[in-house]
Design an enzyme around this catalytic site. Structure first.
Site, PDB file in Angstrom:
ATOM      1  N   HIS A 150     -52.885 -18.807  -1.865  1.00  0.00           N
ATOM      2  CA  HIS A 150     -54.077 -19.201  -1.755  1.00  0.00           C
ATOM      3  C   HIS A 150     -53.792 -20.685  -1.101  1.00  0.00           C
ATOM      4  CE1 HIS A 150     -57.847 -17.508  -4.058  1.00  0.00           C
ATOM      5  NE2 HIS A 150     -56.747 -16.768  -4.211  1.00  0.00           N
ATOM      6  N   TYR A 176     -55.836 -23.673 -13.626  1.00  0.00           N
ATOM      7  CA  TYR A 176     -57.109 -22.856 -13.393  1.00  0.00           C
ATOM      8  C   TYR A 176     -58.322 -23.686 -12.891  1.00  0.00           C
ATOM      9  CZ  TYR A 176     -55.435 -18.273 -15.196  1.00  0.00           C
ATOM     10  OH  TYR A 176     -55.014 -17.149 -15.336  1.00  0.00           O
ATOM     11  N   HIS A 200     -49.810 -12.442  -2.933  1.00  0.00           N
ATOM     12  CA  HIS A 200     -51.055 -12.798  -2.744  1.00  0.00           C
ATOM     13  C   HIS A 200     -51.077 -14.463  -2.743  1.00  0.00           C
ATOM     14  CE1 HIS A 200     -55.686 -12.718  -3.465  1.00  0.00           C
ATOM     15  NE2 HIS A 200     -55.476 -13.689  -4.161  1.00  0.00           N
ATOM     16  N   SER A 211     -52.445 -17.779  -7.742  1.00  0.00           N
ATOM     17  CA  SER A 211     -53.881 -17.837  -8.084  1.00  0.00           C
ATOM     18  C   SER A 211     -54.439 -19.381  -7.639  1.00  0.00           C
ATOM     19  CB  SER A 211     -54.299 -17.406  -9.535  1.00  0.00           C
ATOM     20  OG  SER A 211     -53.477 -16.289 -10.106  1.00  0.00           O
ATOM     21  N   ARG A 222     -63.520  -9.097  -1.676  1.00  0.00           N
ATOM     22  CA  ARG A 222     -63.351  -9.376  -3.231  1.00  0.00           C
ATOM     23  C   ARG A 222     -63.225 -10.724  -3.585  1.00  0.00           C
ATOM     24  NH1 ARG A 222     -60.020 -11.838  -6.816  1.00  0.00           N
ATOM     25  NH2 ARG A 222     -58.155 -10.943  -5.502  1.00  0.00           N
ATOM     26  N   ASP A 223     -61.889 -11.322  -3.041  1.00  0.00           N
ATOM     27  CA  ASP A 223     -61.954 -12.825  -3.330  1.00  0.00           C
ATOM     28  C   ASP A 223     -62.907 -13.634  -2.581  1.00  0.00           C
ATOM     29  OD1 ASP A 223     -60.420 -15.145  -4.443  1.00  0.00           O
ATOM     30  OD2 ASP A 223     -58.531 -14.179  -4.050  1.00  0.00           O
TER      31      ASP A 223
END
Lengths: 343, 343
Positions: free
Chosen positions: A199, A288, A197, A170, A16-17
């Site tokens: 990164h 982002y 989750h 994220s 998915r990611d």
């Protein structure tokens, strides 16, 4: 504090990611091969969706090579023990896609919103529970809100019926002590499970995940070979090796995970999942990735360094949709730098 | 606890540990370019030597493309503020090479021994001090000895005149709490500075380095883009970004470091510095990379998994030169596994 590891459930996100890393071009055969290998290793959950979640296959977010429902169906067919999960960002995906994914055999959905916008997840969490799916909440860009806001938003998700809420880093911007603080606050204030989750933009995804586990997070995401957007995610097979060294007992076969990382996922990696300049700057600034291009354009126009813009945007906690202000910000920064250079 | 960061000295090792990653084929021009960029960014020390230290250019360790004294001389010529350092492993390099490096302008030597063999460093540390060089001790495979042994060996180096001793995590096997324990023990028992040199096999090199700094380590190694043996080292530019985020003030230009990582060092990377199976297994088992091939051969012969051999070797704290015992060990493991499979 979590001592044994037996309550920890791992969700593998390389399909998915990792879909971002391959521009959403996974073939059905690749998905089947990865699922089969992960299933044999005993992976708990495997997420299969477009990188931006159900319904993400659009011109805006990038078209998938294969319809994701077809991939979910194939994944469900291959998985004997692993449960297939999906991701849903309200606004990109709808309850329609959720129902369809459920029909294809998905057993769990993570409903993801920006950390300050949990209220848009109510309908989707409700529907998932009605459908008999596990429904978990995903608070994205978790670094960008004060801890008390994170708690308040997580409580909203809990009130909608979420069975867990994730601290979702994220931008790969959190440091271990910041993860610790956030997971602890959620654990102290929620009656449901807490997840993390990560990164790897700042090279601390594994350390952050360990910090989360030590504070009692029981839902953990990893991506084999870091396959994911930018610098990628917490590297699953490395995390499992480290957890094993720390004494946590996890019922996933470490050797099989190492083997599939090399032989099944490795060949799918198009470039490399190293930490390059772009990812590092985004993690450092905490913004982002969609801002990168805008910042570079504005920087060229005003003759300043795009990093100065990104860092400022990070401080301002700017969210998606506010790209307009980047030009104004760049103009102000340029003026300020000219004044400073003149003094 | 180190609070400000102003006492921390960074040594960049991409031209020494990174030499492994390019099979010791750095050209003089490449070295000049990297030195110039690092020097402009304000790097404190830059190590230039064969990957296995002075004198390492042999058939056994791999021939360098360019004589390392020539590279050291070129580096000294380019560096306006950074000091050029060299590595010396007694047995591979001798006081002869040390004198030569000093003549070429090297200002600092790290004398590296296995964690239990500090006594072989006396002569070289003495000579370096006589030559007016900074002389630091490097205790390699620091994970493989009990903390009290590490302390005792570090004290030996201190007694020879070393101005700092490094906890050197050669196999990338240490976890943050283990680094903390080791650095603290050295800080508590030595009057000289303590350093840390990390490898990223378990994806915690940055976290380990932060742990070391928090416990008071003031000599820190990094490698731009992780360029180093196996999974590489602590990624310098990422570490600096994280230190900045943690509030440490370091007089090295972060933007210039990010730029040179992309533009100057990036193009030198032959493969990728991701964490692949081999590096992960070595870090997990905590063994020398030179054992990998031997273990694979023995595993084939006895029909077992090479990882079982490596993990056992790690537990036995086997050091280089003991490769003979690998066949015996494999035979015993195979026998044991047959018995277990039969029960």
């Amino acid at each position: 504090m979590n001592q044994s590891g037996k309550d920890i459930k791992i969700t593998e996100v390389c399909l998915r990611d990792g879909s971002h890393a391959v521009a959403h071009q996974f073939t059905e055969q690749q998905v089947r091969n990865v699922i089969r290998a992960l299933d044999e290793a005993g992976m708990h959950y495997i997420e299969v969706s477009h990188g931006d979640g159900l319904g993400g296959s659009t011109i805006q977010y990038g078209r998938s090579l294969v319809d994701e429902m077809k991939l979910i169906e194939a994944a469900v067919e291959e998985a004997k023990q692993s449960k297939i999960a999906v991701l849903l960002l309200p606004g990109i995906g709808t309850v329609h896609e959720l129902k369809e994914a459920c029909k294809c055999g998905a057993k769990l959905v993570r409903v993801a919103t920006h950390v300050t916008e949990a209220d848009v997840s109510a309908q989707h969490i409700n529907m998932a529970r009605e459908l008999g799916m596990e429904a978990l909440g995903f608070l994205m860009m978790a670094h960008s809100a004060p801890v008390e806001v994170l708690v308040e938003q997580a409580k909203l998700m809990e009130s909608y019926g979420a069975e867990a809420v994730y601290v979702t880093d994220s931008a790969g911007a959190l440091l271990p002590h910041e993860v610790r603080e956030r997971v602890k606050a959620l654990r102290d204030n929620l009656d449901i499970e807490v997840g993390f989750h990560g990164h790897n933009n700042l090279s601390v995804a594994v350390a952050n995940t360990l910090a989360a586990i030590e504070e009692g997070a029981t839902r953990i995401d990893g991506s084999v070979r870091c396959l994911g957007a930018g610098a990628g995610n917490t590297q699953t097979e490395v995390l499992l090796a480290v957890m094993d060294r720390m004494g946590y007992v996890i019922d996933i076969d470490l050797y099989k995970m190492m083997d599939l990382a090399e032989d099944v996922v490795g060949p799918l990696i198009p470039g490399s999942q190293e930490i390059k300049k772009g990812s590092l700057v985004l993690g450092y600034a905490g913004v982002y990735s969609s801002f990168l291009l805008h910042a570079e354009r504005a920087a060229r126009k005003f003759g300043i360094d795009p990093r100065d813009i990104l860092i400022e945007l990070g401080k301002m906690k700017v969210v998606g949709g506010q790209e307009d202000m980047i030009l104004d910000l760049a103009a102000n920064l340029a003026k300020k730098q000219t004044v400073e250079a003149g003094t």
